[in-house]
Design an enzyme around this catalytic site. Structure first.
Site, mmCIF file in Angstrom:
data_model
loop_
_atom_site.group_PDB
_atom_site.id
_atom_site.type_symbol
_atom_site.label_atom_id
_atom_site.label_comp_id
_atom_site.label_asym_id
_atom_site.label_seq_id
_atom_site.Cartn_x
_atom_site.Cartn_y
_atom_site.Cartn_z
ATOM 1 N N GLY A 197 15.737 14.422 -50.337
ATOM 2 C CA GLY A 197 14.434 14.312 -51.009
ATOM 3 C C GLY A 197 14.286 15.362 -52.094
ATOM 4 N N GLY B 231 11.699 14.992 -54.977
ATOM 5 C CA GLY B 231 10.278 14.847 -54.642
ATOM 6 C C GLY B 231 9.456 16.054 -55.075
ATOM 7 N N GLN B 232 8.170 16.038 -54.690
ATOM 8 C CA GLN B 232 7.247 17.088 -55.140
ATOM 9 C C GLN B 232 7.747 18.481 -54.752
ATOM 10 O OE1 GLN B 232 3.561 17.535 -53.044
ATOM 11 N NE2 GLN B 232 2.548 18.616 -54.707
ATOM 12 N N ASP C 285 19.105 12.652 -53.331
ATOM 13 C CA ASP C 285 17.911 11.813 -53.301
ATOM 14 C C ASP C 285 18.362 10.355 -53.316
ATOM 15 O OD1 ASP C 285 14.763 12.706 -53.833
ATOM 16 O OD2 ASP C 285 15.168 10.587 -54.224
ATOM 17 N N ARG D 296 17.408 8.086 -55.339
ATOM 18 C CA ARG D 296 17.662 7.635 -56.715
ATOM 19 C C ARG D 296 18.460 8.683 -57.489
ATOM 20 N NH1 ARG D 296 13.289 4.748 -55.401
ATOM 21 N NH2 ARG D 296 12.098 6.626 -55.015
ATOM 22 N N TYR E 199 2.702 8.363 -40.207
ATOM 23 C CA TYR E 199 3.356 9.575 -40.736
ATOM 24 C C TYR E 199 3.154 10.739 -39.753
ATOM 25 C CZ TYR E 199 3.637 13.675 -43.908
ATOM 26 O OH TYR E 199 3.914 14.888 -44.505
ATOM 27 N N LYS F 185 5.828 12.839 -37.453
ATOM 28 C CA LYS F 185 5.973 14.303 -37.533
ATOM 29 C C LYS F 185 5.863 14.943 -36.142
ATOM 30 C CE LYS F 185 6.750 14.799 -41.912
ATOM 31 N NZ LYS F 185 8.130 15.115 -42.328
HETATM 32 C C1 AKB Z 1 0.025 14.011 -47.260
HETATM 33 O O1 AKB Z 1 -1.097 14.046 -47.789
HETATM 34 O O2 AKB Z 1 0.470 13.025 -46.641
HETATM 35 C C2 AKB Z 1 0.888 15.250 -47.322
HETATM 36 C C3 AKB Z 1 0.731 16.080 -46.106
HETATM 37 C C4 AKB Z 1 -0.488 16.879 -45.900
HETATM 38 O O3 AKB Z 1 1.602 16.094 -45.273
HETATM 39 N N1 AKB Z 1 0.565 15.995 -48.499
#
Ligand code: AKB
Length: 320
Positions: free
Chosen positions: A10, A13-14, A36, A38, A141, A145
């Site tokens: 990644g 990414g940001q 990455d 791409r 997400y 995590k």
């Molecule tokens: C999101 O907004 O999904 C991320 C995070 C807080 O993990 N920036």
């Protein structure tokens, strides 16, 4: 120079963009392998196109470069994840299992796993949310995590793999754009302000969330990875705080530089996600174990963001 060879997933990414540069400075450009999904034709250094769901592809790179540390940043974030829950689970978990297994089997010494404030959900104190709070997230997400945090601990305890992790707040930086998160507004808003445009915010004006400036979060990540092994008492993931604010407070900070800047509010599905997250974080374990201390406040971050974005945009403008 460093004996370590670092692999980053990644990397475009940001966070990856900035972390890669910092790790190149620290370990030497030749010792950092950025990857990455791409291609990245403008990348300066070693870049490999990598789909981290492919175990053999990761293994090949780890063996080719004799990788000793991995920063696994590739993931689908909170807001995008809600559009594709099952594939988000598959991608976030498969990529992490691949990293853990390749590391265990092929002599990788340390792994960094980014967790998030998204691990929190129901039944928490939203102010100064404690390290040991309930972890019942509302997004796929967040669920991925929480699972990742527990697998990190499992691999450490069962195999001795030195996996370290931070629960990232929303990250704000001028260098790169976030993609698909709930905290993305806090970067987008600056891009509008410096172009003298107004901004329509997808969260309500009073939605307070934990945030952190890029400089601070990169320093925290590297400090955690550099800390002596015996100092690491949390093998799931460390709470980390920068500062907290809501969109109205951020707008006020920006208006000190751009008095005419205006924000309208049109909350969408991301509001519900934000409402399930903490407003501020208790990061006393990170402070105690590896001397974490943020440097930026909302005001110093705002000034730095605006100064740097102005430079970036004028350079881009000149380059056209
Ligand atoms: C999101 O907004 O999904 C991320 C995070 C807080 O993990 N920036």
């Amino acid at each position: 120079m460093s004996q370590n060879t670092i692999l980053i997933t990644g990397a475009s990414g940001q966070l990856g963009t900035v972390l890669t540069e910092k790790l190149q400075e620290k370990h030497g450009v030749v010792n950092v392998i950025a990857t990455d999904l791409r291609d990245n034709p403008n990348f300066v250094g070693t870049f490999e196109k990598l789909d981290a769901t492919d175990f053999d592809a990761i293994k090949e790179i780890v063996l080719k470069y004799k990788v000793t540390q991995i920063y696994h940043l590739a993931a689908i974030l909170s807001a995008n994840g809600e559009k594709y829950p099952l594939s988000t689970w598959d991608i976030n978990m498969k990529t992490f299992f691949n990293i853990l297994e390749v590391s265990r089997l092929h002599n990788v010494e340390k792994v960094f796993f980014p967790s998030s404030i998204a691990v929190f959900g129901d039944n928490i104190d939203r102010i100064d949310t404690a390290q040991s709070s309930n972890l019942t997230p509302s997004t796929v997400y967040g669920i991925s995590k929480v699972a990742g945090e527990n697998w990190s601990k499992y691999y450490f305890e069962k195999y001795g793999l030195d996996v370290r992790s931070i629960r990232y707040p929303g990250v704000i930086g001028y260098q790169s754009l976030p993609g698909g998160g709930t905290t993305d507004y806090a970067v987008e808003i600056f891009h509008k302000a410096i172009k003298n445009e107004n901004y329509e915010c997808f969260l309500s004006n009073s939605t307070t969330l934990p945030m952190i400036y890029m400089e601070d979060v990169i320093r925290a990540t590297i400090d955690l990875m550099d800390a002596p092994k015996k100092a690491i008492t949390i093998r799931t993931s460390y709470n980390l705080a920068g500062f907290s604010f809501n969109p109205a407070q951020l707008t006020k900070a920006i208006q000190k530089v751009y008095p005419d800047f205006q924000v309208t509010y049109n909350p969408d599905f991301r509001q519900k996600i934000a409402d399930s997250w903490p407003m501020s974080i208790d990061d006393s374990d990170a402070r105690k174990d590896w001397n974490w201390e943020p440097k930026y406040t909302i005001d110093s971050m705002t000034i730095d963001m605006i100064e740097n974005l102005k430079i970036k945009f004028s350079e881009e403008h000149l380059a056209v």
